[in-house]
Enzyme design. Structure first.
Site, PDB file in Angstrom:
ATOM      1  N   HIS A 139     -27.397  50.799 -51.597  1.00  0.00           N
ATOM      2  CA  HIS A 139     -27.504  51.333 -50.231  1.00  0.00           C
ATOM      3  C   HIS A 139     -28.955  51.523 -49.822  1.00  0.00           C
ATOM      4  CE1 HIS A 139     -28.378  55.614 -51.300  1.00  0.00           C
ATOM      5  NE2 HIS A 139     -27.667  55.347 -52.376  1.00  0.00           N
ATOM      6  N   ASP A 141     -29.830  53.395 -47.041  1.00  0.00           N
ATOM      7  CA  ASP A 141     -30.076  54.666 -46.344  1.00  0.00           C
ATOM      8  C   ASP A 141     -30.616  55.690 -47.336  1.00  0.00           C
ATOM      9  OD1 ASP A 141     -27.513  54.769 -47.618  1.00  0.00           O
ATOM     10  OD2 ASP A 141     -27.004  56.559 -46.472  1.00  0.00           O
ATOM     11  N   ASP A 174     -33.546  56.110 -55.140  1.00  0.00           N
ATOM     12  CA  ASP A 174     -32.170  56.171 -54.620  1.00  0.00           C
ATOM     13  C   ASP A 174     -32.159  55.675 -53.186  1.00  0.00           C
ATOM     14  OD1 ASP A 174     -29.539  56.800 -54.103  1.00  0.00           O
ATOM     15  OD2 ASP A 174     -29.817  58.953 -54.093  1.00  0.00           O
ATOM     16  N   GLU A 208     -24.275  55.441 -47.396  1.00  0.00           N
ATOM     17  CA  GLU A 208     -23.752  56.016 -48.644  1.00  0.00           C
ATOM     18  C   GLU A 208     -23.976  57.518 -48.681  1.00  0.00           C
ATOM     19  OE1 GLU A 208     -23.338  57.535 -52.600  1.00  0.00           O
ATOM     20  OE2 GLU A 208     -25.204  57.523 -51.479  1.00  0.00           O
ATOM     21  N   GLU A 209     -25.151  57.940 -48.209  1.00  0.00           N
ATOM     22  CA  GLU A 209     -25.507  59.367 -48.318  1.00  0.00           C
ATOM     23  C   GLU A 209     -24.674  60.256 -47.394  1.00  0.00           C
ATOM     24  OE1 GLU A 209     -27.141  60.273 -50.710  1.00  0.00           O
ATOM     25  OE2 GLU A 209     -28.685  58.827 -51.247  1.00  0.00           O
ATOM     26  N   ASP A 235     -22.317  49.047 -58.691  1.00  0.00           N
ATOM     27  CA  ASP A 235     -23.043  49.863 -57.721  1.00  0.00           C
ATOM     28  C   ASP A 235     -23.802  50.943 -58.488  1.00  0.00           C
ATOM     29  OD1 ASP A 235     -23.876  50.808 -55.268  1.00  0.00           O
ATOM     30  OD2 ASP A 235     -21.998  51.804 -54.762  1.00  0.00           O
ATOM     31  N   HIS A 478     -33.366  62.811 -54.404  1.00  0.00           N
ATOM     32  CA  HIS A 478     -33.139  63.656 -53.217  1.00  0.00           C
ATOM     33  C   HIS A 478     -34.192  64.763 -53.129  1.00  0.00           C
ATOM     34  CE1 HIS A 478     -28.601  62.536 -52.544  1.00  0.00           C
ATOM     35  NE2 HIS A 478     -29.326  61.521 -52.904  1.00  0.00           N
TER      36      HIS A 478
HETATM   37 ZN   LIG Z   1     -27.641  56.751 -53.975  1.00  0.00          ZN
END
Ligand SMILES: [Zn+2]
Length: 506
Positions: A139, A141, A174, A208-209, A235, A478
């Site tokens: 992903h 995003d 990520d 995804e987030e 994934d 994150h």
């Molecule tokens: Zn992720």
């Protein structure tokens, strides 16, 4: 007396001999290491591409709120105030255009469908359409940078600074690194004239987030409408863990076969309300607090079994003698191991369904007694537990008629994919060919990923990112100072190229 003493000594001696023998034969189950395969890649170019990708602020949470804003009439006047260059829409569109300019051969030679607004599904048609396709996903995003934390970053979060060893910025871990490595690997293979036997789908998602609510959902619906059934998918969900397990020298490629479920409940305690100057013996807040303490004191039972058991079985064979002695004799030391693993949040989450009180609400004023006190609890469900079972457990632990237990929502844990299937073997082979001497172990992802959606149309779904991380990298996810090493990007590109090459064969 003497006789009893001697027989006790011989029982103890026998026990020690059994423990030692079991420890000595508790050795590595890893298949002979595949030798490293060199794939020529341009490290500088790959680093530059990840750096450019980071500069797009593809924050899906902002996209969502903006869509909500645009839909509401109230904001129409305010829209003029938004600097269009800064708007999330422009960032996502910009990223998609940049991707097509940066990887022209991928875009011209592979069929591309744009789905769910900003998600991209590439279909690289195989030469044998009788074979089930495979799907590799990542992903692009990212989560927002917490306002006020920007100055804690060594380099600004969207600068994409490249220094001697790292590419810095939001999304470096990520999951833009996987997006770029997938694109680089595909470009390499196309340049070589490689043609897959199986059709290979590349899925680059944009939400995804925020739960894959538009992009991943649309991709799965689209494939499903076309009657596509995938042999396997790969994934995010885990990494190559370097130095995570004390005393274990080789890095551990933790290839996850399942992910935990999630469920949220509300506990509601009722009171009579009124003025706080004359409180009754029992208040809604007091009853709720008591219930929360009770639930935290009695975690949902768990033990080292299933996938987590298999993971520790593979890894512990490489531990120093003392720990190996314990794991080789789980029949005797099982409780001790469970207690030790339960004491740390990371391993505790692998053993059981976790209980996390997250939100509280009661009276709106300091001198008013609450009529209702509400506590929200989020559980992450281990595959052995179900929503129904946890509801029953909570009610039996509380055993309190003054508390309502309301289920807000959730989904059970995913299916457990096979560690014997072709897909798993192809991932293991690509990891070993990239990194050489590593330990490969199955496992479970403790958070939710897009894989949960893919599994509806796939035989097996695996969760693994082919980059090596250390314990110190964990807070960067994150968090602040997200970064990815250039070496990792080189290895990840090699991994995906080897995986597509071998995994797309008959
Ligand atoms: Zn992720």
């Amino acid at each position: 007396m003497k006789k009893l003493f001697y027989s006790m000594i011989s029982v103890i001696a026998l026990l020690v001999v059994i423990l030692l023998i079991r420890t000595l034969i508790f050795t590595s189950t890893q298949e002979a290491a595949t030798s490293k395969v060199m794939v020529d890649v341009d490290a500088e170019k790959i680093a530059k591409h990840l750096s450019e990708a980071i500069k797009f602020r593809t924050v899906s949470a902002e996209l969502n709120s903006q869509e909500v804003l645009i839909e509401s009439e109230l904001v129409e006047t305010k829209l003029e105030d938004i600097n269009l260059d800064e708007s999330a829409h422009i960032q996502f569109e910009g990223f998609i255009q940049w991707l097509s300019a940066t990887y022209p051969e991928v875009h011209s030679r592979i069929l591309l469908q744009r789905l769910g607004k900003y998600s991209l599904l590439f279909k690289w048609e195989g030469s044998n359409l009788n074979l089930e396709p495979i799907l590799l996903s990542a992903h692009y995003d990212v989560v927002p940078v917490i306002a006020g934390s920007e100055n804690l970053w060594t380099h600004p979060p969207y600068s994409g600074v490249v220094d001697k060893s790292y590419i810095w910025g939001r999304g470096a871990l990520d999951d833009k690194s996987a997006v770029i490595a997938l694109m680089e690997a595909t470009s390499l293979l196309l340049a070589e004239g490689f043609q897959p036997d199986r059709t290979v789908y590349l899925s680059l998602t944009h939400d995804e987030e925020i739960g894959g609510i538009t992009g991943t959902k649309a991709i799965v619906e689209n494939l499903s409408r076309d009657d596509v059934h995938l042999a396997w998918t790969l994934d995010e969900g885990s990494f190559l863990f370097d130095g995570f397990f004390p005393g274990v020298v080789p890095a551990v490629a933790n290839i996850n076969l399942a992910e935990k479920g999630t469920m949220t409940i509300e506990l509601v305690a009722h009171g009579r309300g009124g003025h706080s100057s004359m409180p009754p013996k029992e208040t809604a807040v007091g009853i709720l607090a008591e219930a929360l303490v009770k639930l935290q004191a009695e975690p949902i039972p768990g033990t080292l079994d299933g996938l987590s058991g298999e993971m520790f079985d593979a890894i512990s064979r490489h531990m120093p003698f003392n720990q190996r002695l314990l794991f080789a004799n789980r029949w005797l030391f099982g409780d001790l191991i469970d207690a030790s693993l339960s004491s740390k949040p990371f391993t505790n989450a692998m053993l059981r369904t976790t209980t996390a009180p997250t939100m509280l609400s009661a009276s709106i004023k300091e001198n008013v007694l609450a009529i209702e006190a509400i506590g929200t609890i989020n559980f992450r469900l281990h595959p052995r537990d179900s929503i129904k079972g946890v509801m029953k457990y909570v009610k039996s632990v509380l055993d309190d008629e003054r508390i309502d237990v309301n289920l807000i929502g959730g989904s059970n844990a995913s299916r457990v994919s096979s560690a014997k299937a072709l897909g798993y073997k192809a991932i293991v082979h690509a990891a070993q060919s990239t990194y050489g001497n590593i330990i490969v172990a199955p496992g479970i992802t403790i958070a939710a990923t897009d894989s949960r959606r893919y599994e509806a149309i796939a035989e097996n779904s695996y969760r693994f990112n082919p980059m090596s991380i250390t314990v110190k990298d964990i807070p960067r996810f994150h968090g602040t100072n997200e970064r990815m090493s250039i070496e990792n990007m080189v290895n990840a590109t090699r991994f995906y190229s080897l995986l597509i090459r071998n995994g797309s064969h008959e």
